[in-house]
Write a protein that holds these residues in place. Structure first.
Motif, PDB file in Angstrom:
ATOM      1  N   ASP A 183      -0.478   7.412  -0.888  1.00 44.22           N
ATOM      2  CA  ASP A 183      -1.682   7.992  -1.465  1.00 44.22           C
ATOM      3  C   ASP A 183      -2.900   7.102  -1.217  1.00 44.22           C
ATOM      4  OD1 ASP A 183      -0.362  10.232  -2.365  1.00 44.22           O
ATOM      5  OD2 ASP A 183       0.020   9.410  -4.373  1.00 44.22           O
ATOM      6  N   THR A 184      -2.740   5.790  -1.393  1.00 41.80           N
ATOM      7  CA  THR A 184      -3.832   4.850  -1.137  1.00 41.80           C
ATOM      8  C   THR A 184      -4.217   4.875   0.337  1.00 41.80           C
ATOM      9  OG1 THR A 184      -3.030   3.446  -2.924  1.00 41.80           O
ATOM     10  CG2 THR A 184      -4.553   2.441  -1.347  1.00 41.80           C
ATOM     11  N   GLU A 228      -7.893   6.092   1.785  1.00 45.00           N
ATOM     12  CA  GLU A 228      -8.715   5.187   2.594  1.00 45.00           C
ATOM     13  C   GLU A 228      -8.983   5.779   3.979  1.00 45.00           C
ATOM     14  OE1 GLU A 228     -11.060   1.868   3.433  1.00 45.00           O
ATOM     15  OE2 GLU A 228     -10.371   2.759   1.558  1.00 45.00           O
ATOM     16  N   MET A 260       0.853  -1.167   0.000  1.00 47.29           N
ATOM     17  CA  MET A 260       0.000   0.000   0.000  1.00 47.29           C
ATOM     18  C   MET A 260       0.902   1.235   0.000  1.00 47.29           C
ATOM     19  SD  MET A 260      -2.734   1.316   2.893  1.00 47.29           S
ATOM     20  CE  MET A 260      -3.692  -0.148   2.814  1.00 47.29           C
TER      21      MET A 260
END
Length: 156
Positions: free
Chosen positions: A4-5, A9, A1
């Protein structure tokens, strides 16, 4: 991960959690908004740790209260505002550690008071029962009362 992800989230989770209708950790609350850790409440807003309350706002640790605002650790209070540690208050404001008060303001550690005046227990219940009947009749002038014979008659 990647970062940005992760941030996307995290933002989604915070947005979901921060919704005013989320009622965090509440159980079987109906039509409540922004409450937390409440149980069996209805139409309350921004309450915390309340149970069986109805139409209350910004209350905490209250139980069986109706139409109260900003009360804390109160039980069986009706239409009261900013009361604390009290029970069986009706139409009271800013009362603390008091019980069985009706239309009182600013009392501390008092019981069986109406409009800030002390009454004997028996008189208190007679007067408040009469006042509640009058309030109910005023709220619903077309209601019917039941006579001791079981027959109904219109309220005058």
């Amino acid at each position: 991960m990647d970062l940005d992800t992760f941030n996307a989230e995290l933002g989604r989770l915070r947005a979901q959690c921060g919704r005013p209708d989320s009622n965090l950790a509440s159980f079987q609350c109906e039509d409540c908004l922004g409450c937390a850790s409440c149980m069996f409440c209805q139409r309350c807003e921004s309450c915390f740790h309340c149970t069986h309350c109805l139409d209350c706002a910004s209350c905490s640790s209250c139980t069986h209260c109706r139409n109260c605002q900003r009360c804390h650790e109160c039980a069986y209070c009706l239409e009261s505002v900013r009361c604390h540690g009290s029970a069986y208050l009706t139409l009271c404001q800013d009362c603390v550690d008091s019980t069985y008060c009706y239309g009182c303001v600013g009392l501390v550690k008092k019981e069986f008071h109406i409009l800030n005046l002390r009454y004997p227990r028996k008189d208190y219940f007679e007067i408040t029962t009469s006042l509640e009947a009058a309030r109910a009749a005023a709220a619903n002038p077309h209601a019917r009362t039941v006579l001791p014979s079981g027959r109904a008659r219109p309220v005058p």
